[in-house]
Design a protein around this motif. Structure first.
Motif, PDB file in Angstrom:
ATOM      1  N   ALA A 124       0.827  -1.208   0.000  1.00 49.51           N
ATOM      2  CA  ALA A 124       0.000   0.000   0.000  1.00 49.51           C
ATOM      3  C   ALA A 124       0.857   1.253   0.000  1.00 49.51           C
ATOM      4  N   LEU A 146       2.314   1.611  -3.404  1.00 49.52           N
ATOM      5  CA  LEU A 146       1.322   2.111  -4.355  1.00 49.52           C
ATOM      6  C   LEU A 146       1.167   3.618  -4.234  1.00 49.52           C
ATOM      7  N   THR A 147       1.138   4.113  -3.015  1.00 55.49           N
ATOM      8  CA  THR A 147       1.004   5.556  -2.797  1.00 55.49           C
ATOM      9  C   THR A 147       2.241   6.297  -3.280  1.00 55.49           C
ATOM     10  N   SER A 203     -10.251   3.680  -5.895  1.00 54.95           N
ATOM     11  CA  SER A 203      -9.864   2.536  -5.062  1.00 54.95           C
ATOM     12  C   SER A 203     -10.924   1.447  -5.093  1.00 54.95           C
ATOM     13  N   TYR A 250      -4.305   3.328 -11.706  1.00 57.64           N
ATOM     14  CA  TYR A 250      -4.216   2.246 -10.729  1.00 57.64           C
ATOM     15  C   TYR A 250      -4.756   0.919 -11.246  1.00 57.64           C
ATOM     16  N   GLN A 259       1.527  -0.212 -11.199  1.00 57.90           N
ATOM     17  CA  GLN A 259       0.648  -0.467 -10.072  1.00 57.90           C
ATOM     18  C   GLN A 259       0.187  -1.922 -10.018  1.00 57.90           C
ATOM     19  N   ASN A 296      -3.866   2.289   0.622  1.00 56.50           N
ATOM     20  CA  ASN A 296      -3.295   3.264  -0.293  1.00 56.50           C
ATOM     21  C   ASN A 296      -4.196   4.498  -0.404  1.00 56.50           C
TER      22      ASN A 296
END
Length: 514
Positions: free
Chosen positions: A59, A62-63, A97, A258, A264, A284
């Motif tokens: 996570a 990903l950020t 998300s 994403y 990603q 994330n």
């Protein structure tokens, strides 16, 4: 005196020590992982970390992967110039998300693919996979050029080092660690990057609050300067940032990043279970909220300090992307090491962006990205340029995936035609917008001093088609690709019987012979 303009101090010895220490430490993670995993040289181990990663580090990775130096430098400048409308991306992050975690993650995870573009070959044909991969490479080269250029601007502003020397050095560091360490190196470096980035923002905000007499004063100044007028419900698609452009256009644009971007996808399919992969997306989301909020607050702090003496109009900085580095040296120079921490926050964001290709191609790709950094210097604000690139290229690609996932009719001929039509339209409007930028009545800059706008000859399309908000590039790409792809497929007939159809229905994968 802080906030009065003019030259500011440059790096001290301790700043260099902190900066170099953090960058070397981050690069050392790659070397450590290479040594630790030297006997585990399979493609799955190198590219996916053996599919044994857990939710929290993935996570954070990903950020960090799209909250790079562009975020550190570009988002505060956005708040300084345009106000807090960018905060509305919090809605976009939430919608993105949910879509990614509940629709795309199950598809890619259960297929156990290594590349997101394997799906295009399964669903359509190998040529479409090659074209999709090529689009990703071009997009990533352009974006990584911006990622390298952003911290180089910061180093150039703060240290006075030659801009091109910094660009080449940055690219070299990225190439070395990404092509040696594998995905584990990237993910754990991203974790370090996130910590450094957040600490850097907190340091800037805390010191700014002390200088200005508290956060209350910062928000009062922002309100008086129109920086807190967040919600604009004007439906005009030519307005740069409104509630609609950000929530609708921003959600689709971030979903294209994403859901199908290999950088990603490669991270979340490295998780040990589907549950970990989904949880990584939701953690994330919180990380994105926190990061953007701190970046926006840094920008409001900057406005509070310079509301009476704008460094841009005072010629203290060359571009808006140098505003935050300028402020860092203005308010934090008396605290040796802290400016070095801030630049490391911007710089470390570049480290994970050359990983997507393997060793031989990674070296070539890294050199290409260094060249693209030169192109980036001509594209204006790094933040808007980065998001526009994703909209132009990822939008049509997202439309292609949605065609394959939710409809039986699309075949290879129609889908490829739709992809090319969508790409042609987004490139047309995107390049046109770069040549003929939208006027101030569409971008709504909240300037600190009087600016004279010179008249210029503009073609008829400049104030209509080319003024389309950059956040709608992805929407245009998705719609054009899906509509034209579906219609052309219907006109050209069914997919050949030897192909198969992979669709997604209520998050379950079904394999349907045609």
């Amino acid at each position: 005196m802080v906030g009065t303009g003019g030259p500011v101090p440059t790096f001290s010895v301790w700043d260099y020590v902190v900066f170099i220490g953090i960058v070397v430490g981050a690069s050392g993670i790659g070397l450590f992982q290479a040594i630790r995993s030297r006997k585990e040289t399979s493609s799955e181990e190198f590219l996916l970390g053996g599919r044994q990663m857990t939710a929290v580090p993935v996570a954070m990775s990903l950020t960090a992967s799209f909250m790079s130096g562009i975020t550190v430098i570009g988002t505060p400048a956005e708040a300084y110039l345009y106000g807090t409308a960018f905060w509305l991306f919090g809605f976009s992050y939430a919608l993105m998300s949910i879509v990614t975690a509940e629709l795309f993650v199950p598809l890619f995870y259960r297929l156990r693919i290594t590349s997101a573009y394997e799906y295009l070959e399964m669903r359509f044909s190998r040529p479409i996979r090659i074209i999709g991969t090529s689009m990703y490479i071009v997009q990533t080269a352009l974006y990584t050029g911006l990622v390298i250029y952003a911290p180089a601007l910061a180093l150039n502003q703060i240290t006075g080092l030659d801009l091109w020397g910094v660009l080449v050095a940055t690219g070299a560091v990225c190439i070395i660690y990404c092509t040696v360490g594998g995905l584990k190196a990237v993910i754990w470096t991203d974790v370090l990057q996130m910590v450094v980035m957040l600490v850097g923002f907190v340091a800037v905000i805390a010191r700014g609050a002390v200088v200005q007499g508290g956060l209350t004063k910062i928000f009062e100044d922002a309100g008086e300067g129109g920086r807190l007028d967040t919600f604009d419900f004007d439906p005009d698609p030519r307005k740069r940032h409104t509630f609609w452009t950000i929530v609708i256009g921003g959600s689709i644009m971030w979903a294209s990043i994403y859901s199908i971007n290999q950088s990603q996808v490669q991270r979340y399919i490295s998780c040990r279970t589907l549950g970990h992969a989904k949880m990584a997306l939701y953690i994330n989301m919180v990380g994105l909220w926190v990061t953007v909020s701190l970046a926006m607050l840094s920008g409001l702090t900057m406005y509070s300090i310079y509301k009476k003496c704008d460094p841009i109009t005072n010629d203290d900085v060359a571009t808006s992307d140098q505003l935050l580095p300028y402020m860092v040296m203005d308010i934090l120079a008396d605290y040796p090491g802290i400016p070095g921490l801030f630049v490391a926050a911007a710089y470390s964001g570049t480290l994970s962006h050359l990983f997507s290709l393997t060793i031989i191609t990674g070296v070539f790709f890294g050199a290409l990205c260094i060249g693209m950094a030169g192109v980036a210097s001509l594209m204006g604000s790094v933040l808007q340029a980065a998001l526009a690139i994703f909209g132009m290229i990822s939008g049509p690609l997202l439309g292609l995936y949605l065609l394959g996932m939710f409809f039986r009719t699309p075949n290879s001929i129609g889908s490829l035609s739709g992809l090319l039509i969508g790409l042609a339209l987004t490139l047309w409007v995107g390049i046109g917008a770069q040549i003929y930028p939208a006027t101030a009545d569409k971008t709504n800059p909240l300037l600190l001093t009087c600016v004279i706008f010179s008249a210029s000859v503009r073609p008829p399309l400049a104030d209509s088609w080319y003024s389309l908000s950059y956040l709608y590039f992805s929407v245009l790409g998705v719609i054009a690709t899906m509509v034209s792809g579906f219609l052309i497929s219907a006109a050209t007939g069914k997919t050949p019987k030897h192909n198969f159809y992979i669709c997604l229905f209520y998050c379950n994968i079904c394999w349907c012979n045609i």
